[in-house]
Design an enzyme around this catalytic site. Structure first.
Site, PDB file in Angstrom:
ATOM      1  N   ARG A  64       0.807  -1.232   0.000  1.00 59.61           N
ATOM      2  CA  ARG A  64       0.000   0.000   0.000  1.00 59.61           C
ATOM      3  C   ARG A  64       0.839   1.281   0.000  1.00 59.61           C
ATOM      4  O   ARG A  64       0.598   2.203  -0.773  1.00 59.61           O
ATOM      5  CB  ARG A  64      -0.964   0.014   1.185  1.00 59.61           C
ATOM      6  N   ILE A  91      -8.275   2.243   0.356  1.00 55.30           N
ATOM      7  CA  ILE A  91      -8.016   3.212   1.424  1.00 55.30           C
ATOM      8  C   ILE A  91      -6.650   3.834   1.174  1.00 55.30           C
ATOM      9  O   ILE A  91      -5.702   3.140   0.822  1.00 55.30           O
ATOM     10  CB  ILE A  91      -8.081   2.523   2.800  1.00 55.30           C
ATOM     11  N   LEU A  92      -6.578   5.149   1.315  1.00 56.89           N
ATOM     12  CA  LEU A  92      -5.308   5.840   1.078  1.00 56.89           C
ATOM     13  C   LEU A  92      -4.478   5.870   2.350  1.00 56.89           C
ATOM     14  O   LEU A  92      -5.010   6.028   3.451  1.00 56.89           O
ATOM     15  CB  LEU A  92      -5.590   7.266   0.604  1.00 56.89           C
ATOM     16  N   HIS A 108     -19.263   9.602  -1.459  1.00 54.49           N
ATOM     17  CA  HIS A 108     -19.677   8.338  -0.853  1.00 54.49           C
ATOM     18  C   HIS A 108     -21.200   8.251  -0.921  1.00 54.49           C
ATOM     19  O   HIS A 108     -21.889   9.221  -0.602  1.00 54.49           O
ATOM     20  CB  HIS A 108     -19.185   8.254   0.595  1.00 54.49           C
ATOM     21  N   GLU A 142      -9.078   8.378   8.202  1.00 58.30           N
ATOM     22  CA  GLU A 142     -10.069   7.351   8.547  1.00 58.30           C
ATOM     23  C   GLU A 142     -11.027   7.153   7.375  1.00 58.30           C
ATOM     24  O   GLU A 142     -11.321   8.092   6.632  1.00 58.30           O
ATOM     25  CB  GLU A 142     -10.869   7.790   9.779  1.00 58.30           C
ATOM     26  N   ASP A 144     -14.010   7.067   5.027  1.00 56.67           N
ATOM     27  CA  ASP A 144     -15.269   7.811   4.827  1.00 56.67           C
ATOM     28  C   ASP A 144     -15.560   8.729   6.006  1.00 56.67           C
ATOM     29  O   ASP A 144     -16.648   8.715   6.588  1.00 56.67           O
ATOM     30  CB  ASP A 144     -16.436   6.833   4.620  1.00 56.67           C
TER      31      ASP A 144
HETATM   32  C1  GAR Z   1     -20.365   5.661  -6.597  1.00 62.67           C
HETATM   33  O1  GAR Z   1     -21.648   5.324  -6.152  1.00 62.67           O
HETATM   34  C2  GAR Z   1     -19.519   6.197  -5.465  1.00 62.67           C
HETATM   35  O2  GAR Z   1     -20.247   6.987  -4.560  1.00 62.67           O
HETATM   36  C3  GAR Z   1     -19.058   4.930  -4.811  1.00 62.67           C
HETATM   37  O3  GAR Z   1     -18.757   4.068  -5.883  1.00 62.67           O
HETATM   38  C4  GAR Z   1     -19.583   4.397  -7.004  1.00 62.67           C
HETATM   39  C5  GAR Z   1     -18.687   4.644  -8.184  1.00 62.67           C
HETATM   40  O4  GAR Z   1     -19.459   4.847  -9.337  1.00 62.67           O
HETATM   41  N1  GAR Z   1     -17.933   5.144  -3.975  1.00 62.67           N
HETATM   42  C6  GAR Z   1     -17.726   4.526  -2.821  1.00 62.67           C
HETATM   43  O5  GAR Z   1     -18.477   3.690  -2.369  1.00 62.67           O
HETATM   44  C7  GAR Z   1     -16.469   4.947  -2.080  1.00 62.67           C
HETATM   45  N2  GAR Z   1     -16.506   4.518  -0.731  1.00 62.67           N
HETATM   46  P1  GAR Z   1     -18.827   5.516 -10.617  1.00 62.67           P
HETATM   47  O6  GAR Z   1     -17.547   4.727 -10.934  1.00 62.67           O
HETATM   48  O7  GAR Z   1     -19.845   5.333 -11.683  1.00 62.67           O
HETATM   49  O8  GAR Z   1     -18.525   6.974 -10.322  1.00 62.67           O
END
Ligand code: GAR
Length: 199
Positions: A64, A91-92, A108, A142, A144
């Protein structure tokens, strides 16, 4: 013009919504590069089709900290001012976050702090919430968790399934991600404790 570095793992619809706003002249920024940790991400192919710099940086099997160093270097190479996570499913590390202080945003698909992690729309549906939604936030160490820039609420309907709910949340994601970026790039703002104070 502010240079955005988009980092994604999949479909890329949030990236495309931002790219559309830029193209229409409603978001004063440019996309300097789109980077994916998954070489086969549709979002990466979409970036190439649009003639944007698109970099495949596979994360598989890479430690990572080492991966995040490569990612930061690739973003720096493209002169990125802001890092825009758009469906980046990793996770970064703290080291990466320190490289771009107060310049990393994420979207998110829940009303944080509820339902962090994977499949947030499904988690909200299963929990039985009546109001779901999405959140644009700064990224901290942390999951989200960082300061919230904008949120949108999405009522859950009686005949919803996780898929129909996720679809309506996604529409709001597309709207508020560009809006949040627009606010941060054009208006004064500061972070007080963990509150993003605009104007
Ligand atoms: C989106 O719904 C975004 O909010 C979620 O992944 C999807 C990506 O869609 N992200 C997470 O859950 C991050 N924790 P997309 O590739 O079409 O933008």
């Amino acid at each position: 013009m502010t240079r955005l570095g988009v980092v994604l793992s999949g479909r890329g619809s949030n990236f495309l919504a931002i790219a559309d706003q830029i193209q229409q002249g409603t978001l004063p920024a440019e996309i300097a590069v789109v980077i994916s940790n998954r070489p086969d991400a549709p979002g990466l192919a979409a970036a190439r089709e649009r003639g944007l710099a698109a970099v495949s940086l596979p994360s598989k099997g890479v430690d990572r900290e080492e991966y995040d160093r490569q990612l930061a270097a690739a973003l720096r190479e493209h002169g990125v001012d802001w890092v825009v996570l758009a469906g980046y499913m990793r996770i970064l590390s703290a080291g990466f976050i320190r490289e771009f202080p107060q310049r990393i945003l994420n979207i998110h698909p829940s009303l944080l702090p509820a339902f962090t992690g994977l499949d947030a729309q499904h988690q909200a549906f299963d929990y039985g919430v009546k109001i779901a939604g999405c959140t644009v936030h700064f990224v901290d160490e942390e999951l989200d968790h960082g300061p919230i820039v904008l949120q949108a609420a999405v009522p859950v309907e009686g005949d919803d399934t996780p898929a129909t709910l996720a679809e309506r949340i996604l529409r709001e994601e597309h709207r508020i991600y560009s809006e949040a970026l627009g606010l941060l790039l054009t208006k004064p703002w500061r972070i007080v404790n963990r509150r993003v104070v605009l104007g």
